[in-house]
Design an enzyme around this catalytic site. Structure first.
Site, short mmCIF file in Angstrom:
data_model
loop_
_atom_site.label_atom_id
_atom_site.label_comp_id
_atom_site.label_asym_id
_atom_site.label_seq_id
_atom_site.Cartn_x
_atom_site.Cartn_y
_atom_site.Cartn_z
CB SER A 267 23.60 7.19 4.94
OG SER A 267 23.71 8.41 5.94
CG ASP A 358 30.98 9.95 3.12
OD1 ASP A 358 30.47 10.92 3.24
OD2 ASP A 358 30.52 8.66 3.59
CG HIS A 393 27.05 9.91 2.51
ND1 HIS A 393 27.66 9.18 3.50
CD2 HIS A 393 25.81 9.89 2.48
CE1 HIS A 393 26.78 8.77 4.22
NE2 HIS A 393 25.53 9.19 3.67
#
Length: 447
Positions: A267, A358, A393
């Site tokens: 991230s 994601d 994600h």
């Protein structure tokens, strides 16, 4: 429900009532559930088998455990025993429950909060010096764990560890740097990883503990939302010099190979991993970026410190249920130009991992930009792309459950963020990517 196990029990009672008749009996031993190995690292497969069961009978295999916060997580699967009275999760297909089909580790990645749990839970290990203790049970019939009247036929307890025996955990508070260093057993020196996570903040240790269990020194670094960092905790109050210092602390450690250090980030940590790798005086041997951007929508000063997070709020998108997605924040067109990493300056092998479902980052768009930038710079050979349909994600170590959404903040109101990912394809992505991450590290850090 087929009452074959009950018939089997009634026969046993009849034999006992007759005083134990001494002829060859077709009675089996009591049902048995085994898990091999009983103690294992989180990324190791476990073989789960049920034996001494009547043939062609419905059974449920159930797993239950408590998180470090005390919340109950559970998974279950329905099977039909084979002609020899066995069920083998490595071989047999689930016909219902938390997953379908042949999924040897489905009871682990299929874990979900038990009915009635708090909203928006995400399973994360906070104390890596203790295991997850999982109770596995074999139940009569096709049932769910919440059916309290189901009959337990057998049970076994297993332990899942991030930290192997002999791994050392060392808190680092040096030159303003806050993190935890994990060292494998033995004198070293070891190849090493600098480990970065996202904007959730805090100090996340479990991936580093697992790297150390696989033979790599690993330094889990926090940069946001920790009491030992400069305040306020809602801003990034450290900059490029902080990350350089962290890299050099790792590099200078006597049990670390100074010229064999990689960086991994998920991230916003993926962005930071790229940013660090292009800084002067930092020369990593490889970089692994997972579902992250090449820049930021958060206004920062020249050293990378954020003034506030207000600038990204205009990119927050809400669904019909009020859940927020940060995906558009990281679209290359929305990134503040001066924060963009000069990808062409990367001089080491780079693995970029994409979850195609994601909901928190525009990962594919950023992957395409990285690939194009390296190609234009004549560095295509440095780039490895892994892309996984149906994965979200939070691509983490394998056999751990995915949270499609989770609680992001309490104030000024409860906010739930979307991560994306569907259980089975996300689990497959975690298993495959973890193997390839370790292979990538071995190729560039140990040879």
């Amino acid at each position: 429900m087929v009452p074959c196990i009950g018939v089997h029990r009634n026969l046993a009672c009849l034999v006992r009532a007759m005083g134990g008749v001494r002829w060859k009996s077709s009675l089996r031993p009591a049902p048995l559930l085994t898990a091999t190995p009983v103690r294992a690292l989180i990324d190791e497969q476990i073989s789960i088998k049920g034996r001494f069961l009547p043939p062609q009978c419905p059974v449920t295999v159930c797993a239950q455990m408590h998180s470090d916060d005390g919340d109950l997580w559970e998974a279950f699967a329905h099977y039909n025993t084979n002609a020899d009275g066995t069920v083998n999760l490595t071989r047999d297909h689930s016909v219902g429950g938390s997953y379908f089909g042949c999924e040897p580790m489905g009871l682990f990645w299929g874990l979900q909060p038990a009915p009635g749990s708090r909203e928006g839970l995400r399973l994360r290990k906070k104390n890596v010096e203790t295991p997850y203790v999982m109770l596995m049970s074999l139940l009569e019939g096709h049932v769910s764990p919440s059916e309290r009247q189901s009959t337990e036929l057998a049970a076994i307890t297993t332990e899942r560890w991030y930290m192997a025996p002999g791994v050392r955990r060392i808190e680092i508070r040096q030159d303003g740097v806050v993190g935890t260093l994990f060292l494998p057993p033995g004198p070293g020196p070891f190849p090493a990883m600098l480990d970065l996570w996202g904007m959730g903040g805090g100090l996340v240790e479990y991936r580093s503990a697992l790297f150390a269990s696989r033979g790599y020194a690993s330094f889990s670094l926090t940069y946001l939302g920790h009491k030992d960092l400069p305040g306020p905790q809602t801003c990034i109050n450290v900059g490029d010099s902080y990350f350089k210092s962290a890299y050099h602390i790792l590099q200078d450690h006597r049990q670390v190979c100074a010229d064999r250090i990689g960086i991994i980030g998920l991230s916003f940590g993926a962005y930071l991993s790229l940013r660090i790798a292009t800084q002067a005086a930092v020369k990593p041997s490889c970089v692994i970026s997972i579902n992250g951007p090449v820049g930021s929508t958060i206004k920062v000063d020249a050293d990378g410190r954020s003034k506030s997070f207000e600038s990204y709020q205009k990119h927050m998108v809400y669904d019909d249920q009020g859940h927020v997605s940060f995906k558009s924040m990281s679209l290359p067109a929305n990134i503040i130009p001066e924060t963009k990493v000069k990808i062409e300056h990367i001089a080491c092998p780079l693995m970029y991992i994409v979850g195609e479902d994601d909901k928190s980052a525009s990962s594919m768009e950023n992957a395409n930009l990285i690939e194009e930038s390296l190609r234009d710079a004549g560095k295509s050979q440095l780039f490895t792309l892994l892309s996984y349909p149906g994965a979200g994600h939070l691509i983490e170590p394998p056999y751990t459950p995915n949270s499609r959404l989770s609680l992001w903040s309490f104030k000024p109101k409860k906010l739930f963020t979307l991560w994306g990912g569907h259980p089975a394809p996300h689990a497959a992505a975690q298993e495959d990517s973890w193997k390839k991450i370790l292979d990538f590290m071995e190729s560039h850090l140990t040879r």
